[in-house]
Write an enzyme that holds these catalytic residues in place. Structure first.
Site, PDB file in Angstrom:
ATOM      1  N   ASP A 284       0.838  -1.209   0.000  1.00  0.00           N
ATOM      2  CA  ASP A 284       0.000   0.000   0.000  1.00  0.00           C
ATOM      3  C   ASP A 284       0.870   1.256   0.000  1.00  0.00           C
ATOM      4  O   ASP A 284       0.517   2.270   0.594  1.00  0.00           O
ATOM      5  CB  ASP A 284      -0.964  -0.012   1.209  1.00  0.00           C
ATOM      6  CG  ASP A 284      -2.032   1.079   1.147  1.00  0.00           C
ATOM      7  OD1 ASP A 284      -2.206   1.691   0.083  1.00  0.00           O
ATOM      8  OD2 ASP A 284      -2.684   1.311   2.172  1.00  0.00           O
ATOM      9  N   ASN A 373       1.617  10.513   4.862  1.00  0.00           N
ATOM     10  CA  ASN A 373       0.357  10.223   4.175  1.00  0.00           C
ATOM     11  C   ASN A 373      -0.171  11.505   3.530  1.00  0.00           C
ATOM     12  O   ASN A 373       0.626  12.319   3.065  1.00  0.00           O
ATOM     13  CB  ASN A 373      -0.626   9.544   5.137  1.00  0.00           C
ATOM     14  CG  ASN A 373      -1.636   8.667   4.425  1.00  0.00           C
ATOM     15  OD1 ASN A 373      -2.274   9.075   3.463  1.00  0.00           O
ATOM     16  ND2 ASN A 373      -1.791   7.438   4.877  1.00  0.00           N
TER      17      ASN A 373
HETATM   18  O1  LIG Z   1      -5.841   3.167  -2.494  1.00  0.00           O
HETATM   19  C1  LIG Z   1      -6.711   4.037  -2.474  1.00  0.00           C
HETATM   20  O2  LIG Z   1      -7.527   4.199  -3.393  1.00  0.00           O
HETATM   21  C2  LIG Z   1      -6.753   4.922  -1.281  1.00  0.00           C
HETATM   22  C3  LIG Z   1      -7.671   5.962  -1.151  1.00  0.00           C
HETATM   23  C4  LIG Z   1      -7.644   6.772   0.008  1.00  0.00           C
HETATM   24  C5  LIG Z   1      -8.641   7.869   0.040  1.00  0.00           C
HETATM   25  O3  LIG Z   1      -9.304   8.069  -0.999  1.00  0.00           O
HETATM   26  O4  LIG Z   1      -8.860   8.554   1.030  1.00  0.00           O
HETATM   27  C6  LIG Z   1      -6.660   6.496   1.008  1.00  0.00           C
HETATM   28  C7  LIG Z   1      -5.784   5.426   0.758  1.00  0.00           C
HETATM   29  N1  LIG Z   1      -5.839   4.677  -0.354  1.00  0.00           N
HETATM   30  C8  LIG Z   1      -4.743   5.057   1.673  1.00  0.00           C
HETATM   31  O5  LIG Z   1      -3.992   4.099   1.412  1.00  0.00           O
HETATM   32  C9  LIG Z   1      -4.570   5.794   2.871  1.00  0.00           C
HETATM   33  O6  LIG Z   1      -3.642   5.536   3.662  1.00  0.00           O
HETATM   34  C10 LIG Z   1      -5.479   6.845   3.139  1.00  0.00           C
HETATM   35  C11 LIG Z   1      -5.604   7.675   4.272  1.00  0.00           C
HETATM   36  C12 LIG Z   1      -6.673   8.475   4.008  1.00  0.00           C
HETATM   37  C13 LIG Z   1      -7.244   9.497   4.881  1.00  0.00           C
HETATM   38  O7  LIG Z   1      -8.108  10.249   4.394  1.00  0.00           O
HETATM   39  O8  LIG Z   1      -6.869   9.546   6.078  1.00  0.00           O
HETATM   40  N2  LIG Z   1      -7.197   8.178   2.795  1.00  0.00           N
HETATM   41  C14 LIG Z   1      -6.489   7.181   2.235  1.00  0.00           C
HETATM   42 CA   LIG Z   2      -4.417   2.741  -0.544  1.00  0.00          CA
END
Ligand SMILES: O=C(O)c1cc(C(=O)O)c2c(n1)C(=O)C(=O)c1cc(C(=O)O)[nH]c1-2
Ligand SMILES: [Ca+2]
Length: 661
Positions: A284, A373
C-alpha cells in the site's frame, strides 16, 4: 488570496505574508470560529477568493464563509451520507477547486459537481465512474479537483477494494469529458479509447496473470499538479489492488504505473514520462502524496524539480521536465528497502520484504499508513527546507490465504481484527509508534531538525514569509514553529485534533491563518487503541481563523467519557466462533470500527454498544436500519451465522477490555 489547493502552481504551500512572524506570533489569537456542523474528519484545504472562504467538510458539505466576519453565505450538501462507508477512510474531502465563478466538488459517490460560487446552486454535474462497471461501487472521490486551463481534473480512490484507477478531465463550462487517462492496463483485448491507450500498451508488458479481475489499483486519490510553463500535469498514482503482488500479477512485473508519478500533456492527457517509486508494490505504498514544484540549485546547476515524500519512506527529488531521478533518501525509518540505486532511484529491497515469497509474516517500516500520508508537506524558499508531517509506524505483512471478496477489504494481506496479537506483541508495536514534524533539506537530502509529536498522523503544513511553520497535531493543537530551528513559538487548544493543512490570506492589511479542526480519515477509524495514543481527541469540528491580537474564545468543551461497561457478563464460550469473527470483523468492520474493536472516537465503540447482544444487531447490520446515518446494510455479504461469529468476537473483546471486577 489562497486560490489553489497548494496556493499557486508550485503547490509549495508557502505564503510570502509576513505580518505574523517569529517576533510577534505569541500575540496570535482567534479572530472567529465557525461551527461546521459535521462530526467526521476534516482534511480540506480552504480556498479563499474575493474575500470568501470555500470549505468542504465531512460528508462533502460545501460552505462559503465570509473570510473576515465568519458569516455563512451559503451551504451545499450533495447528500452522500448513505455512501459514507464506501472507501477506506471515512467521508472525507481534501478540498474544492474554485475557478472563474465556479466551485468544483468531487463527491464521495463519484460525482464531479460544479456550483455557482455566488449562490451554491448546481451548474452541472457528471458521474465520473462508469456505473456499468462491476467494480463501480468500490470507487470513491476524496481528493480535490484541479483546474488546468479550461479543464477540471479529478481522480478517485478505492484500491483497497478492487478498482482500476484513472484521472478524467472535463470542460469547466459544460462538464463535457475532454480526456481520460487510465493508470493501469485493463483486460487485454478490450480497448479503452482513452488518452492512455499508447501508454497502456507499454504498461501491459509489466503485468501478468489476470489482474483486471481486481482492477489492478493505481488510484490517483490525492496529488494532481500542473506546470503551466512545461504544459505538464503531474499525477500521483496509488497502490496495487490487491496489495499482494503474487495475487495481483502472479508475482511478476513492475506493474506500471502503480506507485508512480506520471506526467501528462495538460491539454490532451497524453503520456509524457513516469517515475515509479515502488515497483511491484505490495505494501500500500502509494505515490499519491502531495507534489511540490521548485527551482533548486543542485551541484551548482539550476534544476526544475518536483519533490514528493510518498508512503514508502523515501524523499524524492526528480527533474520535472524529464522525470529523471536526481536524488532520494529515507526521511523516516525504512526497513523494506536498504536504499535506492543512485542512478535510477530504484529501491534495493530487503530480502524479507516480499512476505508472499517468504511465506513468513514480515514486520516492516513504514506501515500501510506510510512514512508520510495525505497531510501535505510545505516548502519554504526562504529556508530551503521542506516540512513533512511524518511518522514511524511499523506493520506485520503476511499473505492472505482466504479468497478475496470484491466489495470488502481486498488487500490480499492477512488481516487481523486485533484479536490475534498477544498483549506483548501489541505493546511492542505501539511503543514503536512515533510522529514528527521533520524539516528536510532537499538539496543535501538531509534532516535539518525534527519536532517529536505526541503520536503519529499529525496535520498538514503551511510555511510563511514570517519565518514560521504552522501545523496541527493529534494532541488537539494548532502550533507555530520557527522555520529555521523548529522551536515551538505558539499553540492553540483546538479541543480536537487538527489534521487539515492551514492556509493564510490578507484582507484590508490584516493577515489571517485559517484551518479546519476535526478528527477522522484512515488512522482514527482503523487504528483502534493505536489511534488513542494522544488520548481522546474527537471534539467539535470548526473553521478556526486567527489574526494578531484576536480575542475570541471557544466555548468550554469536555470530551465525552470512554466506554466503561462490558456488554456481556461472561466471555462467549465458542472459541472457534470468536476466531472466525475476528477474520470477518477485519474484512468488513475494522475499517470504521477500529482494530481490536476499539473506537478512537470517530464511530461508536462496539465494545459498549447495547445493539450488539440483542435483536437489533441483525436489523442494523443485515437490514440497514441505520443506513441513512452511513452504516450500510451487509445483506448478501454476511450470513446470519457469520453475523453471530462477529458478535462473538465483539463480545469477547468487550469482556476482555471492559469487564468489571
Ligand atoms: O488506495 C486508495 O484508493 C486509497 C484511497 C484513500 C482515500 O481516498 O482517502 C486512502 C488510501 N488509499 C490510503 O492508502 C490511505 O492511507 C489513506 C488515508 C486516508 C485518509 O483520508 O486519512 N485516505 C487514504
Ligand atoms: Ca491505498
Amino acid at each position: 488570496e489562497w486560490p489553489l489547493h497548494g496556493l499557486d502552481d508550485t503547490a509549495q504551500r508557502f505564503t510570502d505574508l509576513e505580518q505574523i512572524n517569529t517576533g510577534n506570533v505569541d500575540r496570535l489569537g482567534l479572530a472567529f470560529a465557525h461551527d461546521l456542523g459535521t462530526d467526521r474528519g476534516q482534511e480540506a484545504t480552504p480556498i479563499m477568493v474575493d474575500g470568501v472562504l470555500y470549505l468542504v467538510s465531512a460528508y462533502d458539505v460545501v460552505q462559503a464563509v465570509d473570510a473576515v466576519s465568519g458569516e455563512l453565505l451559503w451551504e451545499y450538501d450533495p447528500q452522500v451520507r448513505a455512501a459514507s462507508a464506501r472507501g477506506c477512510c471515512g467521508p472525507v474531502s481534501r478540498g474544492v477547486a474554485v475557478h472563474e465563478g465556479k466551485v468544483f466538488l468531487g463527491a464521495l459517490d463519484g460525482r464531479l459537481i460544479a456550483l455557482d460560487a455566488k449562490s451554491g446552486q448546481v451548474v452541472w454535474e457528471v458521474q465520473t465512474i462508469d456505473e456499468a462497471d462491476p467494480l463501480a461501487v468500490n470507487y470513491t472521490i476524496t481528493g480535490a479537483p484541479r483546474v488546468v486551463g479550461d479543464l477540471v481534473l479529478i481522480g478517485n480512490g478505492g484500491a483497497e477494494f478492487g478498482v482500476r484507477g484513472f484521472v478524467t478531465a472535463y470542460k469547466v463550462n459544460s462538464g463535457e469529458q475532454a480526456w481520460r487517462f487510465y493508470t493501469v492496463p485493463g483486460k487485454p483485448g478490450v480497448p479503452d479509447h482513452a488518452a492512455s491507450d499508447n501508454a497502456m500498451d507499454m504498461a501491459a508488458e509489466t503485468w501478468a496473470g489476470d489482474w483486471w479481475k481486481y482492477g489492478g489499483g493505481g488510484t490517483a486519490w490525492d496529488a494532481i499538479e500542473y506546470d503551466p510553463e512545461l504544459g505538464l500535469v503531474y499525477i500521483g498514482v496509488g497502490n496495487g489492488s490487491p496489495w499482494n503482488h503474487q495475487m495481483r500479477s502472479d508475482g511478476k512485473g513492475d506493474n506500471l504505473f502503480l506507485s508512480s508519478i506520471v506526467a501528462l500533456d495538460a491539454k490532451t492527457g497524453a503520456y509524457r514520462w513516469h517515475f515509479q517509486t515502488t515497483p511491484a508494490d505490495s505494501w500500500d505504498y502509494t505515490a499519491t502524496q502531495n507534489i511540490i514544484l521548485a527551482d533548486l540549485e543542485i551541484d551548482g546547476k539550476p534544476r526544475k524539480v518536483l519533490m514528493q515524500a510518498p508512503k514508502n519512506g523515501f524523499f524524492y527529488v526528480l527533474d520535472r521536465e524529464t522525470g529523471d531521478f536526481i536524488s532520494g533518501k529515507p526521511f523516516v525509518n525504512v526497513t523494506w528497502a536498504t536504499g535506492l540505486d543512485p542512478k535510477t532511484g530504484r529501491p534495493i529491497e530487503a530480502p524479507s520484504a516480499r512476505y508472499y515469497r517468504t511465506g513468513e509474516p514480515s514486520f516492516q517500516f513504514p506501515s500501510s499508513g506510510g512514512g508520510h500520508n495525505w497531510p501535505p508537506m510545505a516548502f519554504s524558499p526562504d529556508t530551503g527546507l521542506v516540512y513533512i508531517p511524518a511518522q514511524d509506524v511499523g506493520m506485520p505483512y503476511a499473505a492472505a490465504d482466504e479468497e478475496q471478496v470484491i466489495g470488502a477489504y481486498t488487500s490480499g494481506v492477512a488481516m487481523d481484527g486485533g484479536g490475534a496479537m498477544t498483549k506483548e506483541q501489541r505493546d511492542e508495536l505501539y511503543a514503536g509508534m512515533k510522529g514528527y514534524l521533520i524539516a528536510w533539506d532537499p538539496v543535501r537530502q538531509k534532516e535539518a531538525w525534527r519536532v517529536n509529536q505526541v503520536a503519529p498522523f499529525n496535520g498538514g503544513v503551511l510555511a510563511t514569509g514570517g519565518g514560521l511553520v504552522f501545523a496541527g497535531n493529534t494532541a488537539r493543537e494548532l502550533a507555530a514553529y520557527d522555520a529555521k530551528s523548529g522551536a515551538k513559538l505558539w499553540s492553540f487548544d483546538a479541543q480536537t485534533a487538527v489534521i487539515a493543512p492551514p492556509i493564510s490570506y490578507a484582507i484590508d492589511g490584516v493577515q489571517y491563518i485559517a484551518v479546519l479542526s476535526g478528527w477522522g480519515g484512515g488512522w482514527p477509524l482503523t487504528g483502534g487503541v493505536m489511534a488513542l495514543q494522544a488520548g481522546k481527541v474527537v471534539g467539535p469540528n470548526r473553521l478556526l481563523v486567527f489574526k494578531l491580537d484576536g480575542k475570541e474564545v471557544l466555548p468550554p468543551f469536555t470530551p465525552p467519557a470512554g466506554p466503561s461497561r462490558a456488554i456481556v457478563s461472561a466471555r462467549p464460550a465458542d472459541e472457534a466462533s470468536i476466531a472466525r469473527g475476528n477474520q470477518l470483523y477485519a474484512r468488513y468492520c475494522l475499517r470504521c470500527h477500529g482494530t481490536g474493536v476499539v473506537s478512537a472516537g470517530a464511530y461508536p465503540d462496539l465494545r459498549a454498544s447495547g445493539v450488539v447482544p440483542g435483536e437489533a444487531f441483525a436489523a442494523v447490520v443485515l437490514n440497514g436500519a441505520l443506513a441513512a446515518n452511513g452504516m450500510p446494510s451487509f445483506a448478501g455479504k454476511l450470513t446470519p451465522a457469520q453475523l453471530n461469529d462477529i458478535r462473538s468476537f465483539i463480545e469477547a473483546r468487550s469482556f476482555e477490555d471492559l469487564a468489571q471486577e
